[in-house]
Write an enzyme that holds these catalytic residues in place. Structure first.
Site, PDB file in Angstrom:
ATOM      1  N   CYS A 131      26.502 -22.650 -35.540  1.00 47.43           N
ATOM      2  CA  CYS A 131      24.931 -22.055 -36.031  1.00 47.43           C
ATOM      3  C   CYS A 131      23.710 -22.672 -35.007  1.00 47.43           C
ATOM      4  CB  CYS A 131      25.104 -22.470 -37.612  1.00 47.43           C
ATOM      5  SG  CYS A 131      23.825 -22.263 -38.570  1.00 47.43           S
ATOM      6  N   CYS A 134      20.964 -23.130 -37.311  1.00 53.72           N
ATOM      7  CA  CYS A 134      20.701 -24.810 -38.310  1.00 53.72           C
ATOM      8  C   CYS A 134      21.262 -25.177 -37.363  1.00 53.72           C
ATOM      9  CB  CYS A 134      23.030 -24.859 -39.032  1.00 53.72           C
ATOM     10  SG  CYS A 134      22.899 -23.567 -40.461  1.00 53.72           S
TER      11      CYS A 134
END
EC number: 1.11.1.28
Length: 186
Positions: A131, A134
């Site tokens: 991700c 993130c």
């Protein structure tokens, strides 16, 4: 299962992983608790039973109960957040970025350990789960809290090696039929 037992199970074609598994867990710019917390979060993200058991067992020698719980929580919450925020990032729908996630993630605000450690462990899990949104957020947080680029690289190296070890062990189990499938002739 121990780390040494995991290393022994890696086939010769994965010798580099065997060597790297030993080195990333013992030679680092991170404190031992940070190393093992990152390893737990990465193992949770990598989703291999044997790897997770071995890492958590070894980590228990380096982390107290609160640290073990927080590292597991980092792996758990990133399992949810990485899917959600990766979708927000990759979907191309700008509206997703404007609406709240409406997902509980209280552990991020109160992880029970130093916030910088939890963020670092979340970064490791996010690296395994891929991700980008993130990774950027956790990298920004740990750097803001004084961690260096080398510290971040070490956490990501731990995550990369643990993920690769889990991948090889899963593949070898599939080929041998240990995963419940039919064995494949070599």
């Amino acid at each position: 299962m121990s780390i040494e037992a995991l290393k022994a199970r890696l086939p010769d074609y994965a010798k580099d992983l065997r060597l790297n598994l030993g080195s990333v867990l013992t030679t680092s710019s991170l404190k031992p608790g940070q190393v093992w917390g990152a390893a737990i979060a990465a193992a949770y993200a990598a989703r291999n039973d044997d790897v997770t058991r071995a890492i958590v067992a070894e980590a228990a020698q380096h982390l107290d109960a609160a640290g073990l719980t927080a590292a597991k929580a980092a792996g758990a919450i990133m399992g949810m957040n990485n899917v959600y925020y990766r979708t927000v990032h990759l979907s191309g729908n700008a509206d997703f970025k404007k609406i709240p996630a409406r997902l509980r993630m209280n552990v991020i605000g109160n992880p029970g350990v130093e916030k910088v450690d939890f963020e670092l462990w979340s970064l490791a899990a996010s690296a395994v789960n891929g991700c980008g949104m993130c990774i950027e957020a956790h990298e920004r947080e740990v750097m803001h809290k004084g961690m260096s680029t080398e510290n971040i690289q070490d956490a990501v190296r731990i995550a990369a090696v643990i993920h690769a070890v889990a991948t090889v062990l899963d593949a070898e189990a599939a080929l041998s039929g240990q995963d419940g499938s039919t064995a494949v002739a070599a």
